[in-house]
Motif scaffolding. Sequence first.
Motif, mmCIF file in Angstrom:
data_model
loop_
_atom_site.group_PDB
_atom_site.id
_atom_site.type_symbol
_atom_site.label_atom_id
_atom_site.label_comp_id
_atom_site.label_asym_id
_atom_site.label_seq_id
_atom_site.Cartn_x
_atom_site.Cartn_y
_atom_site.Cartn_z
ATOM 1 N N ILE A 188 -11.430 73.396 -7.642
ATOM 2 C CA ILE A 188 -10.623 73.826 -6.498
ATOM 3 C C ILE A 188 -10.524 72.738 -5.437
ATOM 4 O O ILE A 188 -9.455 72.471 -4.886
ATOM 5 N N GLU A 189 -11.652 72.091 -5.138
ATOM 6 C CA GLU A 189 -11.638 71.069 -4.096
ATOM 7 C C GLU A 189 -10.724 69.896 -4.458
ATOM 8 O O GLU A 189 -10.109 69.284 -3.583
ATOM 9 N N ASN A 190 -10.665 69.567 -5.740
ATOM 10 C CA ASN A 190 -9.758 68.505 -6.177
ATOM 11 C C ASN A 190 -8.310 68.993 -6.207
ATOM 12 O O ASN A 190 -7.387 68.241 -5.886
ATOM 13 N N LEU A 191 -8.120 70.227 -6.584
ATOM 14 C CA LEU A 191 -6.773 70.764 -6.752
ATOM 15 C C LEU A 191 -6.010 70.864 -5.440
ATOM 16 O O LEU A 191 -4.837 70.477 -5.352
ATOM 17 N N GLY A 217 -16.269 79.566 1.677
ATOM 18 C CA GLY A 217 -16.997 78.309 1.615
ATOM 19 C C GLY A 217 -16.152 77.055 1.503
ATOM 20 O O GLY A 217 -16.665 75.988 1.147
ATOM 21 N N PHE A 218 -14.860 77.147 1.826
ATOM 22 C CA PHE A 218 -13.974 75.992 1.729
ATOM 23 C C PHE A 218 -13.557 75.529 3.128
ATOM 24 O O PHE A 218 -13.585 76.308 4.087
ATOM 25 N N ASP A 219 -13.151 74.269 3.222
ATOM 26 C CA ASP A 219 -12.709 73.749 4.516
ATOM 27 C C ASP A 219 -11.346 73.055 4.394
ATOM 28 O O ASP A 219 -11.117 71.995 4.975
ATOM 29 N N PHE A 220 -10.454 73.644 3.637
ATOM 30 C CA PHE A 220 -9.129 73.069 3.448
ATOM 31 C C PHE A 220 -8.350 73.011 4.760
ATOM 32 O O PHE A 220 -8.525 73.863 5.647
#
Length: 233
Positions: A188-191, A217-220
């Motif tokens: 997900i972080e790469n995508l 838990g994401f910081d997009f």
Amino acid sequence: MYISDEQIKLPEDCDTVVWKYLDLSKFVDLLLYRKLFMSRSDKFEDQYEGTFSEPTFEEIRKLSADNPDFLDFYKTRRKNIVVSSWHINEYESFAMWQIFTQKNEGLAIQSTLGRIQKALENEKTFDQYIGEVNYIDYKKEYIPFENSFFPFLFKRKSFVYEREIRIITDVTSHHLTIDNGLKIDIGIENLIEKIYIHPKSENWYKNLVTELVRRLGFDFIIEKSDLESDILI
């Protein structure tokens, strides 16, 4: 994992910007399970998905005259091919917002070709291929069949506005029975490079998406669509 195939056309620049427009429930499913849903090719709205143009079909029909299994292979293969569709565009597309989101509450994932290729490294069970869709006249133009993925990388000219790039997986060798599609592991972080909120959504909706992403838990980076920015006069 992504497999490179020299026969399949791709943009040369790995920084080519691509988008996926989707509703909130599909977005949550993607983040929560870290899996990308790929649709069974014969379940798409376009009935021509995975089929051939008329000139190509005539050639295949002649070749299969003494070998019916040759034609049957292409007829049955559609249910074993799964696809994830992305839109190539440097900028947001108003048309894509209109077609793929509803009730002013959709969102769009901004990524790049290179990011997708990297993100697919997380999937260890199924191989993925990526190709740019070619738009042709199915009554006049020929679809080559040297590569078994080619029928899934051509569409009618009526769909040229989609400017589509596809992640494709063939599950035939896995002997699976697929209903509507298949989920594959994805980084997900790469995508995801950025997330854009529907241009007509209210501020509470952007706040909701922002809080949801944080709690998972994401910081997009999350942006409100530029299509509804204030005019300057």
